[in-house]
Design a protein around this motif. Structure first.
Motif, PDB file in Angstrom:
ATOM      1  N   VAL A  85     -16.174  75.249 -48.429  1.00 23.04           N
ATOM      2  CA  VAL A  85     -15.844  76.145 -47.323  1.00 23.04           C
ATOM      3  C   VAL A  85     -14.683  75.533 -46.533  1.00 23.04           C
ATOM      4  O   VAL A  85     -14.615  74.318 -46.360  1.00 23.04           O
ATOM      5  CB  VAL A  85     -17.089  76.393 -46.426  1.00 23.04           C
ATOM      6  CG1 VAL A  85     -17.738  75.096 -46.001  1.00 23.04           C
ATOM      7  CG2 VAL A  85     -16.724  77.222 -45.200  1.00 23.04           C
ATOM      8  N   LEU A  86     -13.767  76.376 -46.131  1.00 25.22           N
ATOM      9  CA  LEU A  86     -12.647  75.884 -45.319  1.00 25.22           C
ATOM     10  C   LEU A  86     -13.060  75.901 -43.858  1.00 25.22           C
ATOM     11  O   LEU A  86     -13.657  76.869 -43.387  1.00 25.22           O
ATOM     12  CB  LEU A  86     -11.413  76.773 -45.514  1.00 25.22           C
ATOM     13  CG  LEU A  86     -10.826  76.827 -46.921  1.00 25.22           C
ATOM     14  CD1 LEU A  86      -9.713  77.867 -47.001  1.00 25.22           C
ATOM     15  CD2 LEU A  86     -10.284  75.458 -47.320  1.00 25.22           C
ATOM     16  N   LEU A  87     -12.745  74.825 -43.177  1.00 26.71           N
ATOM     17  CA  LEU A  87     -13.091  74.723 -41.760  1.00 26.71           C
ATOM     18  C   LEU A  87     -11.834  74.405 -40.953  1.00 26.71           C
ATOM     19  O   LEU A  87     -11.195  73.370 -41.168  1.00 26.71           O
ATOM     20  CB  LEU A  87     -14.142  73.615 -41.563  1.00 26.71           C
ATOM     21  CG  LEU A  87     -14.477  73.210 -40.137  1.00 26.71           C
ATOM     22  CD1 LEU A  87     -15.010  74.385 -39.328  1.00 26.71           C
ATOM     23  CD2 LEU A  87     -15.496  72.069 -40.129  1.00 26.71           C
ATOM     24  N   ILE A 117     -13.214  79.487 -38.691  1.00 28.72           N
ATOM     25  CA  ILE A 117     -12.344  78.940 -37.651  1.00 28.72           C
ATOM     26  C   ILE A 117     -13.187  78.762 -36.401  1.00 28.72           C
ATOM     27  O   ILE A 117     -13.799  79.714 -35.919  1.00 28.72           O
ATOM     28  CB  ILE A 117     -11.171  79.891 -37.353  1.00 28.72           C
ATOM     29  CG1 ILE A 117     -10.324  80.105 -38.621  1.00 28.72           C
ATOM     30  CG2 ILE A 117     -10.291  79.316 -36.235  1.00 28.72           C
ATOM     31  CD1 ILE A 117      -9.226  81.138 -38.462  1.00 28.72           C
ATOM     32  N   LEU A 118     -13.252  77.541 -35.919  1.00 26.46           N
ATOM     33  CA  LEU A 118     -14.026  77.275 -34.717  1.00 26.46           C
ATOM     34  C   LEU A 118     -13.107  76.800 -33.607  1.00 26.46           C
ATOM     35  O   LEU A 118     -12.255  75.935 -33.818  1.00 26.46           O
ATOM     36  CB  LEU A 118     -15.105  76.222 -35.007  1.00 26.46           C
ATOM     37  CG  LEU A 118     -16.298  76.713 -35.840  1.00 26.46           C
ATOM     38  CD1 LEU A 118     -17.158  75.538 -36.264  1.00 26.46           C
ATOM     39  CD2 LEU A 118     -17.130  77.730 -35.036  1.00 26.46           C
ATOM     40  N   ALA A 151     -14.333  67.245 -33.387  1.00 29.75           N
ATOM     41  CA  ALA A 151     -14.337  68.688 -33.654  1.00 29.75           C
ATOM     42  C   ALA A 151     -14.791  69.038 -35.073  1.00 29.75           C
ATOM     43  O   ALA A 151     -15.626  69.925 -35.254  1.00 29.75           O
ATOM     44  CB  ALA A 151     -12.957  69.278 -33.389  1.00 29.75           C
ATOM     45  N   LEU A 152     -14.281  68.326 -36.079  1.00 26.32           N
ATOM     46  CA  LEU A 152     -14.649  68.662 -37.455  1.00 26.32           C
ATOM     47  C   LEU A 152     -16.134  68.396 -37.694  1.00 26.32           C
ATOM     48  O   LEU A 152     -16.801  69.150 -38.401  1.00 26.32           O
ATOM     49  CB  LEU A 152     -13.797  67.861 -38.447  1.00 26.32           C
ATOM     50  CG  LEU A 152     -12.375  68.385 -38.682  1.00 26.32           C
ATOM     51  CD1 LEU A 152     -11.624  67.442 -39.612  1.00 26.32           C
ATOM     52  CD2 LEU A 152     -12.381  69.790 -39.268  1.00 26.32           C
ATOM     53  N   ASP A 153     -16.640  67.309 -37.083  1.00 28.63           N
ATOM     54  CA  ASP A 153     -18.050  66.995 -37.262  1.00 28.63           C
ATOM     55  C   ASP A 153     -18.925  68.045 -36.601  1.00 28.63           C
ATOM     56  O   ASP A 153     -19.907  68.510 -37.165  1.00 28.63           O
ATOM     57  CB  ASP A 153     -18.350  65.621 -36.660  1.00 28.63           C
ATOM     58  CG  ASP A 153     -17.483  64.547 -37.279  1.00 28.63           C
ATOM     59  OD1 ASP A 153     -17.457  64.473 -38.511  1.00 28.63           O
ATOM     60  OD2 ASP A 153     -16.809  63.817 -36.536  1.00 28.63           O
ATOM     61  N   LEU A 159     -21.832  74.813 -39.165  1.00 29.87           N
ATOM     62  CA  LEU A 159     -21.941  75.469 -40.474  1.00 29.87           C
ATOM     63  C   LEU A 159     -23.124  74.959 -41.289  1.00 29.87           C
ATOM     64  O   LEU A 159     -23.385  75.446 -42.379  1.00 29.87           O
ATOM     65  CB  LEU A 159     -20.655  75.235 -41.289  1.00 29.87           C
ATOM     66  CG  LEU A 159     -19.350  75.769 -40.727  1.00 29.87           C
ATOM     67  CD1 LEU A 159     -18.199  75.418 -41.661  1.00 29.87           C
ATOM     68  CD2 LEU A 159     -19.435  77.282 -40.548  1.00 29.87           C
ATOM     69  N   GLY A 160     -23.781  73.941 -40.778  1.00 31.16           N
ATOM     70  CA  GLY A 160     -24.874  73.351 -41.538  1.00 31.16           C
ATOM     71  C   GLY A 160     -24.388  72.549 -42.731  1.00 31.16           C
ATOM     72  O   GLY A 160     -25.064  72.411 -43.743  1.00 31.16           O
TER      73      GLY A 160
END
Ligand SMILES: [Zn+2]
Ligand SMILES: [Zn+2]
Lengths: 454, 330
Positions: A85-87, A117-118, A151-153, A159-160
């Motif tokens: 999955v792209l994050l 996108i978060l 942020a990525l974490d 997203l689990g």
């Protein structure tokens, strides 16, 4: 330029001179070799397990775009069964991410991968625009840098997903090695050169999300070549800020080195790995990579996923000048024969100084020159990060010399933030401290601190 | 160690290079080093406790260290000027012992023929003492400036250690400034040999032999040493081989060592403490643990092969690169 046949298939005309091997290849043979080598990095270190859910930190830049493409290709080719999955992270600065996020969206479609996108808004309750409205322009980079670090974490946790991969390449890692040598930061040498950081364990929320960099042995030049020949669509970010001084200096040096001897990029990476192994307390000689993994925290500079690291509004030279000044004061203190510990007011601007640096197990600090740092030692009250430079007395120094570099404090233990659980040397991590300040000034209701922290 | 018996072979190697592949390494600083030791009463002992007794000795009339000054002729550049300066140094400091060796003597050291001249090693020619032209041929056959610099430094080091042993010296004093050590730190890092740094830049034992190495000027910047040479009286300018400024360009003909030298000369200007800090930082690294007598060592540079060489290789990765530097073109 004379025509050479491809050194792999011996049929097609060579189009590429690989900087990593010096061999001349045709485009299809090159892309296949690039993919096969990335696969080797992944399988030789058992980076993934079958069926694992992996978030790819996607900035829209070349590195993460190539990473996504290669992983998708390999996943299909070898039947790894990975759920990719792209994050992407959106800082929430109007207009800032527009073009790069468009590139990510196009890639998601072409690759057939889901994209999430978060925004900082969702992750922290505050977009950067809102932060700026609250604290003003000055100092807002601190927030951006500190928030980016997690942020990525946090996004992965939302997203689990327990494993995030980023597009760091060999050039990035080599730069980090040189930069940390210039900074004199042994602790960071290990973090910058390890393939994996974080445990990926189910416990601990986003704080234990595993991070890895499958392209850490790939030359930046080859990544660009790969993107070109696979006709990948990426957004070339030109950072609007000048790179932070140490990194800028290190980057130039690495580029010049590559011109002299292309192999030296990987040699620097190998040197970095060797040095990390030889840092006192790092797990000892011959310690395997996995030994160091658990305690290795992330750095803000590791979190940009190949995109712009413009987390720095400070003039280039700022950090170098500050480190220089601190070192000079240390020298003076040493000449006076005093046991002193000078705390460097770190990077108030972009938070690149890591929490870990604040953890010092040596003797209690003595005199604290006010000019260096007017700050309070109380860990609960200081906001800007601090780095501790321990000074030995002459006596210690002499004995230290004889026993070969045993003068570092014993292995530093990182604790966890009591609020969000993120690795932190302080009781409360910096992100939580900043959020507390923001939320106190303008209480907001209904938004939890952190997406999945608790 | 007992002060009265400690001798030293300071490596005085004038390198007056028009060739960009030969960074000017030892000459001025070795000479400076020595004169500083003898002429200065303002020596700041700092980390060099070794030299303190020498100074005290001089003041109190007791015997200090006996110095054996070694000049290694490498036949490059302005060798006649360098030799002339060496004569002047002898004259100015008659109390020391002096000797001169050509760098090509290093080729006669055990194992060197086999590694560097495998074809001649088996023939009759190998019994003859290798000449300077043999060395030039070997160097000329290497494919890059970095390889030439590497081999040059490696042979120099080996020869100095050998001479120190021959003269039963108890220590070797190197003239490296902190700037020079910082250059070497990053250069070795760029060559994938950072694991050798703890033994290469630290005072004390080296993997090369029984004679420990010391760097008395390890706390001084190159620019400070240069200032000193003009401030001391009588000044040392006339004894020092002038370094010709080289164009600060980075081409493939530049060596990695030269690149690092250019780099640190700019860092030294603005951030001198950072230069020193690089050296201090790698000084904190542990020395790789070695099972003495059990582990194979590189036949050229003597590093432990385990983990640093291909399987069954007699040379480490670094030395393989020196000898087989490939052309990358482009
Ligand atoms: Zn082909
Ligand atoms: Zn070797």
């Amino acid at each position: 330029m004379p025509h050479y046949p491809c050194q792999t298939c011996h049929i097609s005309r060579a189009q590429i001179l690989r900087p990593s091997t010096g061999t001349r290849l045709c485009a299809p043979c090159f892309t296949l070799a690039f993919e096969t080598e990335t696969a080797a990095t992944i399988t030789s270190s058992s980076l993934f397990h079958p069926g694992e859910r992996i978030a790819i930190g996607a900035s829209g830049g070349k590195d993460s775009t190539v990473l996504a493409s290669v992983l998708q290709t390999l996943n299909t080719r070898y039947n790894w069964g990975l759920e990719l999955v792209l994050l992407s992270i959106d800082e929430g600065i109007a207009g800032y991410r527009d073009h790069s996020l468009e590139a990510v969206k196009r890639n998601a479609e072409v690759l057939g991968l889901p994209l999430k996108i978060l925004g900082y808004e969702e992750l922290y309750g505050w977009s950067m625009d809102a932060v700026v409205a609250q604290v003003g322009r000055k100092g807002n980079c601190t927030y951006c840098g500190v928030f980016r670090r997690q942020a990525l974490d946090r996004g992965a946790a939302v997203l689990g997903v327990r494993h995030v991969v980023t597009g760091h390449n060999a050039d990035d890692v080599a730069e980090t090695v040189v930069m940390n040598l210039l900074r004199g930061d042994l602790a960071r040498l290990g973090r910058g050169t390890s393939l994996v950081t974080g445990t990926g364990g189910a416990e601990g929320g986003f704080a234990s999300v595993k991070r890895s960099k499958p392209l850490m042995w790939a030359y930046e030049k080859e990544i660009v070549m790969y993107a070109h020949h696979k006709r990948l669509d990426y957004f070339s970010t030109e950072c609007i800020y000048s790179p932070e001084a140490f990194r800028g200096s290190a980057r130039t040096l690495i580029k010049n080195l590559e011109r002299i001897r292309p192999e030296s990029i990987l040699d620097v990476v190998r040197s970095g790995i060797d040095m990390a192994r030889l840092v006192p307390g790092a797990g000892g000689e011959g310690g395997s990579g996995s030994l160091r993994v658990e305690a290795i925290p992330r750095d803000a500079e590791d979190d940009t996923g190949g995109g712009c690291s413009g987390d720095n509004g400070e003039d280039a030279g700022g950090e170098m000048a500050r480190v220089e000044e601190t070192l000079r004061l240390n020298e003076r203190a040493e000449e006076e024969g005093t046991e002193t510990e000078i705390r460097l007011p770190a990077k108030a601007v972009n938070g690149q100084r890591h929490d870990r640096d604040g953890l010092h197990t040596g003797p209690p600090a003595a005199a604290l020159p006010a000019t260096v740092n007017g700050q309070n030692h109380d860990r609960h009250t200081h906001i800007p990060d601090i780095a501790v430079v321990p000074i030995r007395t002459k006596q210690e120094k002499k004995s230290g010399r004889k026993t070969a570099g045993d003068n570092l404090p014993p292995r530093q233990r990182l604790g966890q933030c009591e609020r969000c659980g993120y690795l932190s040397s302080q009781a409360v991590c910096k992100a939580c401290m900043l959020l507390e300040g923001l939320n106190k000034a303008r209480p907001r209701t209904g938004i939890e601190v952190g997406g999945a922290g608790g | 160690m007992s002060p009265s018996t400690t001798a030293s072979a300071g490596a005085a190697r004038p390198t007056p290079p028009p060739s960009p592949s030969a960074p000017n390494l030892y000459a001025p600083r070795a000479l400076t080093n020595m004169s500083r030791l003898k002429a200065s009463s303002v020596w700041r002992a700092s980390e060099s406790d070794m030299l303190e007794p020498a100074m005290n000795g001089e003041k109190s009339g007791r015997t200090g260290y006996r110095l054996h000054v070694l000049y290694v002729e490498d036949g490059k550049g302005d060798a006649s000027m360098a030799s002339k300066l060496f004569e002047l140094v002898k004259h100015r400091y008659p109390e020391h012992t002096y000797s001169t060796r050509p760098l090509s003597d290093a080729l006669a050291l055990p194992g060197m023929q086999e590694v560097l001249r495998p074809h001649q090693a088996t023939t009759q020619a190998s019994t003859a003492t290798p000449s300077s032209s043999d060395l030039s041929t070997i160097l000329a056959n290497l494919t890059s400036a970095t390889s030439r610099t590497d081999l040059h430094q490696l042979l120099l080091r080996k020869l100095v250690v050998h001479c120190a042993q021959t003269h039963t010296c108890e220590a070797i004093l190197w003239a490296d400034s902190t700037t020079r050590l910082a250059e070497r730190t990053l250069a070795e890092t760029a060559k994938g040999r950072a694991f050798t740094l703890p033994t290469q830049t630290r005072d004390g034992e080296t993997p090369l032999g029984d004679v420990p190495s010391y760097y008395p000027m390890r706390d001084l910047l190159r620019k400070e040493i240069l200032s000193y040479t003009s401030l001391v009286s009588p000044d040392l300018g006339s004894l020092i081989l002038e370094e010709k400024p080289r164009p600060a360009v980075s081409t493939r003909d530049t060596s990695i060592d030269e690149l690092m030298k250019q780099y640190f000369s700019s860092v030294e200007r603005e951030y001198p403490s950072i230069v020193a800090n690089v050296v201090r930082t790698t000084g904190k690294l542990l020395v790789e643990r070695v099972e003495e007598g059990v582990e194979g060592r590189c036949e050229l540079c003597d590093v432990v092969l385990r983990g640093h060489a291909p399987e069954r290789s007699r040379l480490c990765f670094g030395c393989i690169r020196i000898l087989q530097g490939r052309e990358t073109g482009g």
